[in-house]
Design an enzyme around this catalytic site. Sequence first.
Site, PDB file in Angstrom:
ATOM      1  N   GLU A 160      19.363  63.107   0.490  1.00  0.00           N
ATOM      2  CA  GLU A 160      19.586  61.726   0.898  1.00  0.00           C
ATOM      3  C   GLU A 160      20.264  60.996  -0.250  1.00  0.00           C
ATOM      4  O   GLU A 160      19.841  61.102  -1.387  1.00  0.00           O
ATOM      5  CB  GLU A 160      18.211  61.112   1.187  1.00  0.00           C
ATOM      6  CG  GLU A 160      18.226  59.666   1.531  1.00  0.00           C
ATOM      7  CD  GLU A 160      19.067  59.390   2.762  1.00  0.00           C
ATOM      8  OE1 GLU A 160      18.775  59.967   3.812  1.00  0.00           O
ATOM      9  OE2 GLU A 160      20.036  58.615   2.638  1.00  0.00           O
ATOM     10  N   GLY A 265      28.094  48.165 -19.631  1.00  0.00           N
ATOM     11  CA  GLY A 265      26.994  47.221 -19.835  1.00  0.00           C
ATOM     12  C   GLY A 265      25.732  47.921 -20.284  1.00  0.00           C
ATOM     13  O   GLY A 265      25.773  48.897 -21.037  1.00  0.00           O
ATOM     14  N   CYS A 272      15.922  56.982  -9.781  1.00  0.00           N
ATOM     15  CA  CYS A 272      16.661  58.227  -9.499  1.00  0.00           C
ATOM     16  C   CYS A 272      17.446  58.748 -10.693  1.00  0.00           C
ATOM     17  O   CYS A 272      17.111  59.788 -11.256  1.00  0.00           O
ATOM     18  CB  CYS A 272      17.599  58.018  -8.320  1.00  0.00           C
ATOM     19  SG  CYS A 272      16.717  57.785  -6.779  1.00  0.00           S
ATOM     20  N   ARG A 342      11.481  50.373 -11.711  1.00  0.00           N
ATOM     21  CA  ARG A 342      11.294  51.684 -12.348  1.00  0.00           C
ATOM     22  C   ARG A 342      12.414  51.911 -13.372  1.00  0.00           C
ATOM     23  O   ARG A 342      13.582  51.786 -13.062  1.00  0.00           O
ATOM     24  CB  ARG A 342      11.296  52.796 -11.291  1.00  0.00           C
ATOM     25  CG  ARG A 342      10.008  52.838 -10.492  1.00  0.00           C
ATOM     26  CD  ARG A 342      10.074  53.875  -9.398  1.00  0.00           C
ATOM     27  NE  ARG A 342      11.061  53.528  -8.388  1.00  0.00           N
ATOM     28  CZ  ARG A 342      11.432  54.319  -7.394  1.00  0.00           C
ATOM     29  NH1 ARG A 342      10.925  55.527  -7.288  1.00  0.00           N
ATOM     30  NH2 ARG A 342      12.318  53.908  -6.509  1.00  0.00           N
TER      31      ARG A 342
HETATM   32  C1  UDX Z   1      21.341  56.173  -6.969  1.00  0.00           C
HETATM   33  C2  UDX Z   1      22.531  56.836  -6.248  1.00  0.00           C
HETATM   34  O1  UDX Z   1      23.641  55.932  -6.241  1.00  0.00           O
HETATM   35  C3  UDX Z   1      22.132  57.219  -4.840  1.00  0.00           C
HETATM   36  O2  UDX Z   1      23.209  57.887  -4.208  1.00  0.00           O
HETATM   37  C4  UDX Z   1      20.919  58.109  -4.913  1.00  0.00           C
HETATM   38  O3  UDX Z   1      20.485  58.425  -3.608  1.00  0.00           O
HETATM   39  C5  UDX Z   1      19.788  57.439  -5.678  1.00  0.00           C
HETATM   40  O4  UDX Z   1      20.234  57.049  -6.960  1.00  0.00           O
HETATM   41  P1  UDX Z   1      20.216  53.752  -6.911  1.00  0.00           P
HETATM   42  O5  UDX Z   1      19.205  54.279  -7.879  1.00  0.00           O
HETATM   43  O6  UDX Z   1      19.749  52.932  -5.759  1.00  0.00           O
HETATM   44  O7  UDX Z   1      21.050  54.962  -6.276  1.00  0.00           O
HETATM   45  O8  UDX Z   1      21.211  52.850  -7.771  1.00  0.00           O
HETATM   46  P2  UDX Z   1      22.766  52.806  -8.114  1.00  0.00           P
HETATM   47  O9  UDX Z   1      23.428  51.771  -7.309  1.00  0.00           O
HETATM   48  O10 UDX Z   1      23.362  54.146  -8.100  1.00  0.00           O
HETATM   49  O11 UDX Z   1      22.694  52.256  -9.612  1.00  0.00           O
HETATM   50  C6  UDX Z   1      22.015  53.002 -10.613  1.00  0.00           C
HETATM   51  C7  UDX Z   1      22.023  52.282 -11.927  1.00  0.00           C
HETATM   52  O12 UDX Z   1      23.311  52.361 -12.540  1.00  0.00           O
HETATM   53  C8  UDX Z   1      21.685  50.792 -11.895  1.00  0.00           C
HETATM   54  O13 UDX Z   1      20.798  50.517 -12.974  1.00  0.00           O
HETATM   55  C9  UDX Z   1      23.024  50.101 -12.100  1.00  0.00           C
HETATM   56  O14 UDX Z   1      22.876  48.851 -12.709  1.00  0.00           O
HETATM   57  C10 UDX Z   1      23.736  51.091 -13.002  1.00  0.00           C
HETATM   58  N1  UDX Z   1      25.204  51.053 -12.908  1.00  0.00           N
HETATM   59  C11 UDX Z   1      25.833  51.377 -11.748  1.00  0.00           C
HETATM   60  C12 UDX Z   1      25.946  50.755 -14.050  1.00  0.00           C
HETATM   61  O15 UDX Z   1      25.407  50.471 -15.114  1.00  0.00           O
HETATM   62  N2  UDX Z   1      27.328  50.772 -13.966  1.00  0.00           N
HETATM   63  C13 UDX Z   1      27.964  51.077 -12.820  1.00  0.00           C
HETATM   64  O16 UDX Z   1      29.193  51.082 -12.830  1.00  0.00           O
HETATM   65  C14 UDX Z   1      27.207  51.396 -11.671  1.00  0.00           C
END
Ligand code: UDX
Length: 445
Positions: A160, A265, A272, A342
């Site tokens: 997923e 940043g 995850c 988390r």
């Molecule tokens: C992630 C995956 O995207 C998803 O496909 C998987 O199923 C679960 O893990 P999620 O944990 O919901 O999803 O968050 P995501 O939107 O991927 O962001 C992860 C982290 O990366 C956040 O802390 C976000 O702030 C950071 N991030 C994201 C950055 O620092 N820079 C970016 O360019 C993108």
Amino acid sequence: MSTTEGAKPRLTVLGTGYLGATHAICMAVLGFEVLGMDVDEAKIETLRSGRVPFYEPGLPEMLQKALESGRLRFTTSYEEVAEFGDVHFVCVGTPQRKGSTAADMSYVDAVVSGLAPHLDRRALIVGKSTVPVGTAARLTSLVQSLAPAGTDIELAWNPEFLREGFAVEDTMRPDRLVFGVASDWARERLSAAFAPMLAADVPLVVTDLPTAELVKVSANSFLATKISFINAMAEVCEATGADVQDLAAALAYDNRIGGRFLRPGLGFGGGCLPKDIRAYIHRAEELGVGQAVSFLREVDAINLRRRARTVDLIRAQAGGSLAGVTVCALGAAFKPNSDDIRDAPALDVARLLQEEGAIVRVYDPQAMDNARRVYPDLHYASSVAEAAAGAQVVALLTEWDHFREIDPVWLGELVAKKAIVDGRHALDQFAWREAGWDYKALGRT
Ligand code: UDX
């Protein structure tokens, strides 16, 4: 009870956290009979009463719709799950194991061992949780030895990819589906369970069990690597007077690179990405191929350094020492549109600031209750204005739209000193400087 083989399968969803609740609700809205199961009575009661136990935009409305359709029910009984379902989705968490980098498989194992002894007719168990490669093979032996139906019970893996904040959209219209199967029957069952998505031409990859397990950790490793890449460039920018934001913009115009997940940043957090890359390194080492993914250690290290570096910037803005300094910390959630804390970089920074003697006032639009529970010693404000009143430094740590829209002139009248660290490159540096702020961001001088 008669089976529904050949027709629309009856679905069960084991585990009703972010992943499971969203999956159960969306599948019911799509027309399936769904039974959601969790060992947590309180969570099940909340869902039954039509409330979602976490913040996820759009999901409460979908839950109402699903409950009104009469197709979605909830239970705490494995027996009822086994009796009802043809396809059982395993959606429980695999957090980082305490004192180790490995994945904690105890929830997956508990669910499968709880269900299997009640399975007395042909059924498919589908893993959705993110697991170490080889898990499906191990669980197949376990289930077949415990279930009265024996080898009539098969395992499949269907990773997923949903993102928090976009969970409904990602579940209803995923970028792709991956079916890891060991037989044509399992493929047919999964195709029936995902018929609405397949009819909408969602791309499908059918593969074996280990490949399906690896797709998920590989995807998350790639995304984490992309974020850490641009954050490593930010470190070089800081040493050279270059601007990482402009660098990222220029890289993004190359279609081969692309701009998504290239936002510099404070780096990644959440339930995850951090734990998945660590568990992947651990598993690869167990398999004797640790060297192949050893770069992920560096990805993790770069990411964690961003937190320390953000504290450095805030300390510098405070004049070299944080002792007794009031910091307005905007954001607690690991990313906007979520109440999930988390491994949240924002709260890690707040904690580090407090350790150095700062008085940290945290405000987040959604994650306050969760943050208060886990970090009771931080100070919490009920609005941006309250958090900012008299602050010597403002730190933007989670890029909620609510914070992007702050008027720098308005905020400037509330604080003691107009010094800001934009930990997420979320603000217009020119507008803030224009309003008299000393604006600092990672990877930008
Ligand atoms: C992630 C995956 O995207 C998803 O496909 C998987 O199923 C679960 O893990 P999620 O944990 O919901 O999803 O968050 P995501 O939107 O991927 O962001 C992860 C982290 O990366 C956040 O802390 C976000 O702030 C950071 N991030 C994201 C950055 O620092 N820079 C970016 O360019 C993108």
